[in-house]
Design an enzyme around this catalytic site. Structure first.
Site, PDB file in Angstrom:
ATOM      1  N   ASP A   1       0.930  -1.160   0.095  1.00 39.06           N
ATOM      2  CA  ASP A   1      -0.111  -0.101  -0.099  1.00 39.06           C
ATOM      3  C   ASP A   1       1.051   1.537  -0.101  1.00 39.06           C
ATOM      4  OD1 ASP A   1      -1.738  -2.377   0.726  1.00 39.06           O
ATOM      5  OD2 ASP A   1      -3.660  -0.608   1.487  1.00 39.06           O
TER       6      ASP A   1
ATOM      7  N   ARG B   1      -0.255   4.511  17.435  1.00 44.25           N
ATOM      8  CA  ARG B   1       0.020   6.207  16.541  1.00 44.25           C
ATOM      9  C   ARG B   1      -0.242   7.204  17.074  1.00 44.25           C
ATOM     10  NH1 ARG B   1       0.621   1.962  13.721  1.00 44.25           N
ATOM     11  NH2 ARG B   1      -1.355   0.936  12.286  1.00 44.25           N
TER      12      ARG B   1
ATOM     13  N   SER C   1      -5.354  -8.884   7.021  1.00 47.08           N
ATOM     14  CA  SER C   1      -4.260  -7.571   7.666  1.00 47.08           C
ATOM     15  C   SER C   1      -4.356  -7.695   8.888  1.00 47.08           C
ATOM     16  CB  SER C   1      -5.340  -6.055   7.610  1.00 47.08           C
ATOM     17  OG  SER C   1      -4.410  -5.211   7.614  1.00 47.08           O
TER      18      SER C   1
ATOM     19  N   ASP D   1      -7.603   4.886  12.494  1.00 46.66           N
ATOM     20  CA  ASP D   1      -6.327   4.866  12.637  1.00 46.66           C
ATOM     21  C   ASP D   1      -5.759   5.690  11.323  1.00 46.66           C
ATOM     22  OD1 ASP D   1      -4.897   2.978  13.513  1.00 46.66           O
ATOM     23  OD2 ASP D   1      -4.648   1.863  11.944  1.00 46.66           O
TER      24      ASP D   1
END
Length: 613
Positions: free
Chosen positions: A216, A295, A380, A324
């Site tokens: 990605d 994050r 994922s 996210d």
């Protein structure tokens, strides 16, 4: 003088003390200019100045190899002294060619003067500099060999020494021009200005991309370049299993302007995981927030790099449906209010072009982006020091069981050792400061090492696996599978020592703050005034949370075995059933009656009303 000149040349050729040698040779040129009365001969003065220009270029070149000798001198930019030395060197070098101009009416002289003057001007202003300098090198070399052939003149004649001096002086200027060919004109030149003007026309600006090296973000890197951005790739090391060197090379190959790989593991543990341990942070009763808490740590460094590099954009590969994107962007806006965010998966031009992995793979193949040879797992995965999360793909159906080969951080409890590991964890102010393996006698007291060791022990025994459906902040439910071995051990140990040392009513308030803190982390509000306030309150509650907890890790479970603390609120004599202690049982009668007043009145009044009905 000859010895000094030879010594300076040797230092330059051997690349030792080049800057000092250049200054020495400058001095020799100055002395020669005065001693040989060159100061009053314009032709030879200009040639000596050209020779000084060559030394100035050599000095500029040496600045790029070592530390500047002008480190304390203010400049407009990091490379300004070097750039101005290159400019000065170019200008002085062209003085040599002014001495070669012939003012007569012959066609050859006129043509030579016109071509020479044009080349001189091009080098001086720095336009097509390398080509012009190379042309001058060829021209000057031919003239030098033709006009200064000292070897054709007997050594006893004065002209021999004159031509010899002129030959080697000219050769030095040729060397200076070759430096111009090799180094280019430098910053103060039309060539460099053209690059800036071209950049202004072509580039939309610099963007710092949160880069993982996966499919990605690799495609996003190339796509951002297609859109006209200068891409700075940023990869955070927060404990994931990653080949960082390979990721760097891949980003550079794909055209990243710069690549930053930052080791954030220690600050991740000490500044983010430890506050979560103090808070007993658990979202919706089960999720220990491993992705959520990473994050703000990642995004904080991304913003720092953006400010440092003067980038007005940041970008990420988070989807438009997940949490996210919120966590990254709220952190960026909080710490860099002027920043502009490029979220490709929310840009129609991007997500309508790339409907899924197949489209990304085709794009990668077209643009030479390396992709894994083996098929990707049908889900994922996101990994860091605290946990690994799994979602999407075959896991989107909440009825489907997790495949047995999904888990990477923990063993299946059925296959874990048949003997437990007994640990003693020491806390100070609610934070683990030491872990000791009771049987092996091994002790660890550094934060990062403590957490890694607990991950190792917990993973060995299959601790910390959960399979849940959670509520995303954006408003939808999602199924996630998580393994958090070290975090689960610390949660159980901290809960125990906290109850042992904290006042009951303070703990009730602190519990509610922990729930609020967990929601704030999950929803991306780490850098908010309310979260800062809650963190401060939780830290205050931990001042007396210290002591040691012994526990057993075995077959997917954590069993508390015992605890001790100098700040304990446990009074063994007071609570004992065998010793009266400083307590009068008769007082309990009044205590019970006082608490019963509310219950009796409720029943009397509400009961009477119900009977009337």
């Amino acid at each position: 003088m000859t010895v000094l000149s030879a010594g300076g040349c040797v230092l330059v050729l051997s690349r030792n003390f080049v800057q000092y040698a250049c200054f020495g040779l400058f001095g020799i040129i100055a002395l020669q200019t005065v001693a040989y009365s060159i100061l009053w001969d314009l032709k030879f003065l200009m040639r000596n100045l050209a020779l000084g220009g060559g030394l100035l270029l050599l000095l500029a070149e040496s600045r790029s190899e070592g530390k500047s000798m002008f480190a304390g001198v203010p400049s407009m930019g990091e490379s300004s002294p070097k750039q101005y030395m290159q400019l000065g060197g170019r200008v002085l070098l062209v003085l040599m060619f002014m001495t070669l101009l012939h003012f007569d009416s012959s066609f050859f002289s006129i043509l030579q003067n016109m071509v020479g003057t044009a080349l001189i001007i091009l080098v001086a202003v720095g336009f097509k500099t390398k080509l012009a300098a190379l042309t001058l090198v060829v021209w000057l070399l031919a003239i030098n060999v033709y006009f200064n052939a000292f070897w054709t003149v007997p050594a006893y004649k004065p002209m021999h020494d004159f031509l010899k001096y002129d030959f080697f002086q000219t050769t030095s200027v040729i060397g200076g021009l070759l430096l111009v060919v090799a180094l280019g004109p430098g910053g103060v030149s039309m060539d460099e200005k053209k690059k800036e003007w071209s950049g202004l026309d072509m580039s939309k600006g610099s963007v710092v991309l949160a880069y993982s090296g996966g499919l990605d973000t690799s495609c996003i890197l190339v796509w951002l370049k297609e859109q006209g951005y200068d891409v700075i790739a940023y990869l955070a090391n927060i404990g994931q299993d990653e080949d960082f060197d390979a990721a760097r090379k891949k980003a550079e190959k794909l055209g990243a302007k710069k690549v930053f790989i930052e080791d954030l593991r220690s600050e991740f543990v000490e500044e983010f995981i430890w506050p979560a341990v103090q808070a007993n942070a658990v979202y919706e009763d089960r999720y220990l927030l491993g992705t959520s808490i990473a994050r703000p740590c990642i995004a904080r460094k991304q913003v720092q790099i953006a400010r440092q590099e003067g980038a007005q954009y940041v970008s990420h590969g988070a989807t438009g449906k997940g949490n996210d994107q919120i966590r990254f962007e709220l952190t960026c806006y909080a710490l860099y209010p002027q920043v502009q965010i490029i979220a490709p998966w929310r840009i129609p031009e991007f997500y309508k072009r790339f409907h899924g992995r197949k489209d990304l793979m085709e794009y990668a193949e077209k643009h030479g982006i390396p992709v894994p040879v083996t098929p990707k797992a049908p889900w994922s995965m996101d990994a860091n020091l605290m946990h690994i999360s799994y979602e999407s793909g075959i896991l989107e159906n909440p009825k489907n069981h997790a495949p047995s080969d999904l888990y990477q951080m923990t063993k299946n409890p059925e296959d874990s050792p048949k003997e437990p590991d007994v640990l003693e964890i020491e806390f100070a102010k609610g934070v683990p400061v030491k872990v000791t393996h009771v049987k092996e006698g091994k002790s660890i007291d550094k934060p990062l090492e403590i957490f890694c060791y607990l991950n190792e022990i917990g993973g060995k025994h299959g601790v910390g696996r959960i399979d849940i459906v959670e509520n995303r902040f954006i408003g939808m439910k999602s199924r996630g599978i998580y393994e958090t071995p070290g975090g689960t051990i610390l949660l159980q140990a901290h809960l125990d020592i906290e109850t042992f040392t904290m006042d009951r009513e303070v703990r009730k308030i602190k519990q509610s703050l922990g729930i609020k803190f967990s929601e704030l982390i999950y929803n991306g509000f780490w850098y908010s005034p309310e979260c800062e306030f809650v963190r401060h309150c939780i830290a205050k509650s931990q001042e007396n949370v210290e002591g040691r907890v012994q526990l057993s890790v075995f077959k997917g479970q954590v069993y508390i075995l015992g605890r001790e603390s100098p700040k304990s609120l446990y009074n063994e004599e007071l609570v004992s059933m065998d010793v009266q202690g400083d307590y009068d049982p008769c007082d309990a009668s009044g205590f019970i009656k006082i608490n019963a007043v509310r219950l009796r009145e409720h029943n009397r009044l509400q009961g009477a009303a119900q009977k009337k009905l």
